[in-house]
Design an enzyme around this catalytic site. Structure first.
Site, PDB file in Angstrom:
ATOM      1  N   GLN A 157      -4.431  -5.585   6.850  1.00 44.12           N
ATOM      2  CA  GLN A 157      -5.207  -6.593   6.422  1.00 44.12           C
ATOM      3  C   GLN A 157      -5.128  -7.861   6.950  1.00 44.12           C
ATOM      4  O   GLN A 157      -5.865  -8.677   6.555  1.00 44.12           O
ATOM      5  CB  GLN A 157      -5.313  -6.405   4.788  1.00 44.12           C
ATOM      6  CG  GLN A 157      -5.305  -5.197   3.960  1.00 44.12           C
ATOM      7  CD  GLN A 157      -6.838  -4.961   4.061  1.00 44.12           C
ATOM      8  OE1 GLN A 157      -7.677  -5.319   4.237  1.00 44.12           O
ATOM      9  NE2 GLN A 157      -7.004  -3.413   3.656  1.00 44.12           N
ATOM     10  N   LYS A 197     -10.944  -0.880  10.218  1.00 38.68           N
ATOM     11  CA  LYS A 197     -10.787  -2.026   9.319  1.00 38.68           C
ATOM     12  C   LYS A 197     -11.059  -3.373  10.189  1.00 38.68           C
ATOM     13  O   LYS A 197     -11.191  -4.495   9.622  1.00 38.68           O
ATOM     14  CB  LYS A 197      -9.457  -2.225   8.772  1.00 38.68           C
ATOM     15  CG  LYS A 197      -9.450  -1.346   7.625  1.00 38.68           C
ATOM     16  CD  LYS A 197      -7.889  -1.483   6.984  1.00 38.68           C
ATOM     17  CE  LYS A 197      -7.310  -0.281   6.203  1.00 38.68           C
ATOM     18  NZ  LYS A 197      -8.177   0.048   4.821  1.00 38.68           N
ATOM     19  N   HIS A 245       1.022  -1.131  -0.068  1.00 36.45           N
ATOM     20  CA  HIS A 245       0.098  -0.042   0.012  1.00 36.45           C
ATOM     21  C   HIS A 245       0.980   1.147  -0.035  1.00 36.45           C
ATOM     22  O   HIS A 245       2.057   1.139   0.477  1.00 36.45           O
ATOM     23  CB  HIS A 245      -0.799  -0.070   1.500  1.00 36.45           C
ATOM     24  CG  HIS A 245      -1.842   0.905   1.471  1.00 36.45           C
ATOM     25  ND1 HIS A 245      -1.632   2.410   1.859  1.00 36.45           N
ATOM     26  CD2 HIS A 245      -3.330   0.789   1.171  1.00 36.45           C
ATOM     27  CE1 HIS A 245      -2.858   2.921   1.875  1.00 36.45           C
ATOM     28  NE2 HIS A 245      -3.756   2.156   1.610  1.00 36.45           N
TER      29      HIS A 245
HETATM   30  N1  PLP Z   1      -1.705  -0.773   4.593  1.00 32.98           N
HETATM   31  C1  PLP Z   1      -2.619  -1.723   3.992  1.00 32.98           C
HETATM   32  C2  PLP Z   1      -2.351  -3.023   3.697  1.00 32.98           C
HETATM   33  C3  PLP Z   1      -3.804  -1.073   3.808  1.00 32.98           C
HETATM   34  O1  PLP Z   1      -4.895  -1.900   3.356  1.00 32.98           O
HETATM   35  C4  PLP Z   1      -4.178   0.188   4.345  1.00 32.98           C
HETATM   36  C5  PLP Z   1      -5.618   0.715   3.947  1.00 32.98           C
HETATM   37  O2  PLP Z   1      -6.233   0.156   3.161  1.00 32.98           O
HETATM   38  C6  PLP Z   1      -3.357   0.859   4.901  1.00 32.98           C
HETATM   39  C7  PLP Z   1      -2.152   0.578   4.898  1.00 32.98           C
HETATM   40  C8  PLP Z   1      -3.617   2.415   5.278  1.00 32.98           C
HETATM   41  O3  PLP Z   1      -4.330   2.245   6.292  1.00 32.98           O
HETATM   42  P1  PLP Z   1      -5.282   3.463   6.948  1.00 32.98           P
HETATM   43  O4  PLP Z   1      -5.805   4.195   5.764  1.00 32.98           O
HETATM   44  O5  PLP Z   1      -6.477   2.877   7.728  1.00 32.98           O
HETATM   45  O6  PLP Z   1      -4.248   4.307   7.666  1.00 32.98           O
END
Ligand code: PLP
Length: 412
Positions: free
Chosen positions: A202, A225, A122
Site C-alpha cells: 500500500q 495495486k 494484512h
Molecule cells: N499486504 C498489504 C498491506 C495489502 O494491502 C495486500 C493486499 O491488499 C497484500 C499484502 C496482499 O497483496 P496481494 O493480494 O496482491 O498479494
C-alpha cells in the site's frame, strides 16, 4: 502540474456507467484501474513481441527477453534499488512474503528465534510466518497497535531482542492508511542484528519509496495495486541475501546445471544466479513488461505529487464526511499527517456490506469486510468496516457525490 481530470482521460473504464450512474471507483486499496498506456503496452507485447524468455536464440525470444529484463531495471529504479538483480518478479506481495518465509526463514530460523510483526498486518504478513513457526519452532511476536490504529512504536521496538531475526511491517496499513516509520524501525532492527522486511503493497503505489534510503532488507509489492496487471509483483532483496537464500520453487530456468551422477543415479543441481534462481518455470513475462509501463506512468506524474493529491483528497473527504453525516463514524486516526488515502468507516445501524451495496446502487465502488486484517478489526472492536480508498484519478467532485449518497445511506 498534477491534473486528475487529464489523468482520468487515460482510463477507459472511468467512462462507463454502473447502475445507470457514472462510475466512482473508491476501491483502490484492493486493486487499481489501468490506463490506456498500460492496456496498449500489453496488446503490443502480444501482437508483436511474444515468445518465451532466456531460452531461444530466435529474434522474438531476444525481443521478449530484452523487454522483460529492461522491465526489471525500470522496476529497480522505481524503488531505488542499487541493481536490477535485486528484483525478483513474483505473483504479488503474498508470493513475495512467502518467498522470504520459505527461502530465508525455513533454512535459517530455529526454536528460540523470533519473527516480529504487528497487529495491523494484512494476513499475508501473518500467515506465512505462523506456517514457518510450525515448521521451524521459532516464535512469531506481535507488536501492539493503539486504539486509533497507529503502531505502538515503543512496544514494537521493545519486542526487538537478541532473538529477533526478522521484523516484518507494512509501510502503510491497508485498513487505516496509517503510515509506519519503517526507516526508523529498520535502523533499530539492524542494531539488534535483525533483518527488516517492509510490506510495500500500500506504499509503493502511493508515495515515494526508496529501499536504499529505508535500508530495508526486503520490500514487497503488487503490480495490480499500481496500475499494472494482476499476477505480477516484485520482491526486492539485498543482493547478498538473495545470494545466500534457498530457492523457493524448483524447475526450469532457476538452475545452472542438472546432471546425472551415473554412480549414485541421482541428479546433482547447481543454482542459477539471483534473481533467476527464484523465478522457476516460465515467468509472467508480459506481466513484468507491463508492470514497468505502469511504473513509468506513475514516475511521469511524480510520486510526491501522487502522495500529495491523495492526502488532499483524504483530508477533504474526512472533513466532508464528518461535517455532513451524523450517523457516520471514521475508524482510526483522523490526523491526515499520519495517513495516506485509505479511510475505514461505518454507518450506525448498518453492516459494512449494506453500506457498500447501497453505494453500489449509485455507481460507487467501495470495499466492505475485514480486508484480510482481522486482528486489526479486533482492536477496533469491529467485525468489519466499510473502506473508501483513493488514487490518482479520483476527484473532489467524486467525494462530494459520495458524501451526498452517504447522507441518503443514513436515512436507510
Ligand atoms: N499486504 C498489504 C498491506 C495489502 O494491502 C495486500 C493486499 O491488499 C497484500 C499484502 C496482499 O497483496 P496481494 O493480494 O496482491 O498479494
Amino acid at each position: 502540474m498534477f491534473n486528475p481530470q487529464a489523468i482520468r482521460a487515460d482510463f477507459p473504464i472511468l467512462k462507463r456507467k454502473v447502475n445507470g450512474q457514472p462510475l466512482i471507483y473508491f476501491d483502490n486499496a484492493a486493486t487499481t484501474q489501468k490506463p490506456q498506456q498500460v492496456i496498449d503496452a500489453q496488446r503490443d507485447f502480444y501482437e508483436n513481441h511474444n515468445a518465451n524468455v532466456h531460452r531461444a536464440v530466435h529474434t522474438l525470444s531476444q525481443e521478449a527477453t530484452d523487454r522483460y529484463e529492461n522491465a526489471r531495471e525500470t522496476v529497480a529504479r522505481f524503488i531505488g534499488a542499487k541493481e536490477s538483480a535485486e528484483i525478483v518478479f513474483v505473483r504479488g506481495t503474498t508470493e513475495a512474503i512467502n518467498l522470504v518465509a520459505y527461502g530465508w526463514g525455513l533454512p535459517n530460523l530455529k526454536s528460540g528465534d523470533e519473527v516480529l510483526v504487528s497487529l495491523m498486518e494484512h494476513h499475508s504478513n501473518i500467515v506465512p510466518w505462523e506456517l514457518i513457526a510450525k515448521l521451524t519452532g521459532c516464535t512469531v511476536k506481535y507488536g501492539k497497535v493503539h486504539p486509533d490504529g497507529t503502531l505502538d512504536t515503543a512496544d514494537f521496538v521493545g519486542k526487538l531482542t537478541k532473538n529477533t531475526k526478522l521484523a516484518s511491517l507494512s509501510q502503510v496499513s491497508n485498513v487505516s492508511g496509517i503510515i509506519n516509520d519503517v526507516k526508523h524501525i529498520a535502523k533499530i532492527a539492524h542494531e539488534h542484528d535483525a533483518l527488516m522486511l517492509v510490506d510495500g503493497a500500500q506504499s509503493v503505489p502511493h508515495m515515494p519509496v526508496n529501499v536504499t534510503d529505508l535500508d530495508a532488507d526486503f520490500l514487497t509489492f503488487s503490480g495490480h495495486k499500481m496500475l499494472g496487471p494482476t499476477g505480477i509483483g516484485a520482491l526486492y532483496a539485498k543482493k547478498q541475501l538473495l545470494e545466500k537464500m534457498a530457492p523457493f520453487q524448483g524447475g526450469g530456468e532457476m538452475i545452472r546445471e542438472v546432471t546425472l551422477n551415473p554412480q549414485t543415479e541421482r541428479c546433482g543441481i547447481t543454482w542459477n544466479d539471483p534473481p533467476w534462481k527464484f523465478e522457476a518455470g516460465t515467468p509472467n513475462i508480459c506481466g513484468g513488461v507491463i508492470l514497468a509501463e505502469a511504473a513509468k506512468y506513475l514516475q511521469k506524474l511524480g510520486m510526491a505529487e501522487v502522495f500529495q493529491h491523495e492526502k488532499e483528497l483524504t483530508a477533504y473527504a474526512m472533513e466532508q464526511m464528518l461535517s455532513c453525516c451524523t450517523k457516520l463514524k471514521l475508524y482510526g486516526t483522523t490526523d491526515v499527517s499520519l495517513k495516506c488515502g485509505i479511510m475505514p468507516f461505518g454507518v450506525e445501524g448498518l453492516s459494512s456490506h449494506d453500506v457498500a451495496l447501497f453505494l453500489d446502487n449509485y455507481g460507487i465502488m467501495i470495499r466492505s469486510g475485514y480486508h484480510c486484517a482481522q486482528p486489526l478489526h479486533q482492536i477496533f472492536k469491529l467485525q468489519s468496516s466499510a473502506r473508501a480508498s483513493f488514487y490518482i484519478y479520483n476527484t473532489k467532485e467524486e467525494v462530494d457525490r459520495f458524501v451526498e449518497v452517504l447522507k441518503e445511506v443514513e436515512q436507510f
